[in-house]
Design an enzyme around this catalytic site. Structure first.
Site, short mmCIF file in Angstrom:
data_model
loop_
_atom_site.label_atom_id
_atom_site.label_comp_id
_atom_site.label_asym_id
_atom_site.label_seq_id
_atom_site.Cartn_x
_atom_site.Cartn_y
_atom_site.Cartn_z
N GLU A 147 109.23 66.34 2.50
CA GLU A 147 110.48 65.82 1.97
C GLU A 147 110.74 66.44 0.60
OE1 GLU A 147 111.58 61.92 2.25
OE2 GLU A 147 111.09 61.86 4.38
N SER B 273 118.19 64.47 3.81
CA SER B 273 119.58 64.72 4.24
C SER B 273 119.68 65.20 5.69
CB SER B 273 120.28 65.70 3.28
OG SER B 273 120.38 65.11 1.99
N HIS C 31 106.32 58.29 -0.78
CA HIS C 31 107.70 58.77 -0.83
C HIS C 31 108.09 59.11 -2.28
CE1 HIS C 31 112.08 58.83 -0.68
NE2 HIS C 31 111.92 59.19 0.58
N GLY D 37 117.14 59.35 6.51
CA GLY D 37 117.47 58.32 5.53
C GLY D 37 118.88 57.80 5.74
N GLY E 48 118.86 62.18 -0.56
CA GLY E 48 119.83 61.23 -1.11
C GLY E 48 121.26 61.74 -1.21
P1 PGA Z 1 118.10 60.93 2.99
O1 PGA Z 1 116.66 60.31 2.74
O2 PGA Z 1 118.17 61.30 4.45
O3 PGA Z 1 119.09 59.86 2.63
O4 PGA Z 1 118.21 62.15 2.12
C1 PGA Z 1 115.57 60.96 3.33
C2 PGA Z 1 114.28 60.38 2.90
O5 PGA Z 1 114.13 59.96 1.75
O6 PGA Z 1 113.38 60.34 3.74
#
Ligand code: PGA
Length: 262
Positions: free
Chosen positions: A176, A221, A105, A242, A182
């Site tokens: 990703e 997101s 990740h 996330g 985030g």
């Molecule tokens: P997020 O995280 O949905 O909060 O952007 C996604 C991830 O890191 O897999």
């Protein structure tokens, strides 16, 4: 160029999951799953998973055993045992019933300087212990999809280089984009995600016939608003959620996207 619709005919099952990242203490995890499990009980046309932090794994196993939601971990050490203070080994995760283990990740690459060589060794450990690696790849800076796909194929070439054809169907690739992850970020557009997925798909399909079984899921997101359009793209085999999944009913809504009842 392979057309986007071709992949859908290969029977890859949709996969939707969440990593809680460094959130939810074990008692919160229990309450979360008490809300989630009944809300997705009838979701049988796809695979679902949650990845808690290590301390909540035993609670998660207790709550999810016998349900249609699998569980797993967010990281693993490449070796099976030994003097590695603070680390967690693949046999420990397998013993806890983990079906999936996330590796590579963007936050681990950033916070722990992890590179593709180390991620490759982790993938080896996960496969050795019968689990499914979720291999995260993504560019830090937004670029055109063809440039991005070429760079990510380079990363995947190292990470999956040691994987046998027989083990490939257990591998999951998560696209990703770093810029889409985030608080404050926005997801890639469905067109953009699909174009990158397609670039990765072409490479995976050419690796071995078994490469066609590798699922490519999108993360960054993901929300109830964009889950439908993203999943509507045949090149997108699933979603990795996330922060929006920290509410179990929001995760349930995303998990139910486009549900087919038989
Ligand atoms: P997020 O995280 O949905 O909060 O952007 C996604 C991830 O890191 O897999």
């Amino acid at each position: 160029m392979e057309d986007e619709g071709q992949g859908a005919a290969t029977g890859r099952r949709t996969l939707i999951g969440t990593s809680w990242k460094m959130n939810l203490v074990p008692s919160e995890a229990a309450a979360y799953l008490d809300a989630l499990v009944p809300a997705v009980r009838d979701v049988l046309d796809r695979d679902l998973f949650v990845l808690p932090a290590f301390p909540a794994l035993a609670t998660v196993r207790e709550r999810l055993t016998g349900s249609n939601v699998a569980w797993g971990a967010q990281d693993v050490h490449p070796e099976d045992r030994g003097a590695h203070t603070g680390d967690v080994a693949a046999p420990m995760l397998a013993d806890l019933g983990c079906g999936y283990v996330e590796v590579g990740h963007a936050e681990r690459r950033r916070d722990h300087a992890e590179g593709p060589g180390l991620v490759a060794r982790k993938v080896g450990a996960i496969l050795r212990w019968g689990m499914r690696p979720i291999v995260c790849v993504g560019e830090t800076r937004r670029a055109d999809p063809a440039t991005t796909a070429t760079a990510l194929v380079g990363d995947l070439d190292t990470i999956l280089g040691g994987v046998t054809a027989a083990d490939l169907p257990r591998v999951i690739v998560a696209y990703e984009p770093g810029w889409a992850i985030g608080e404050g970020a926005a997801a890639a557009s469905p067109e953009e995600a699909a174009a990158v997925h397609l670039g990765l798909r072409v490479w995976l399909d050419a690796l071995a016939p078994e490469g066609r079984s590798v699922r490519i899921i999108y993360g960054g997101s993901v929300s109830p608003a964009n889950a439908g359009p993203l999943l509507g793209r045949p090149a997108v085999d699933g979603l990795f959620v996330g922060r929006h999944a920290l509410d179990p009913l929001v995760f349930a809504a995303i998990a139910r996207t486009g549900i087919r009842r038989t």
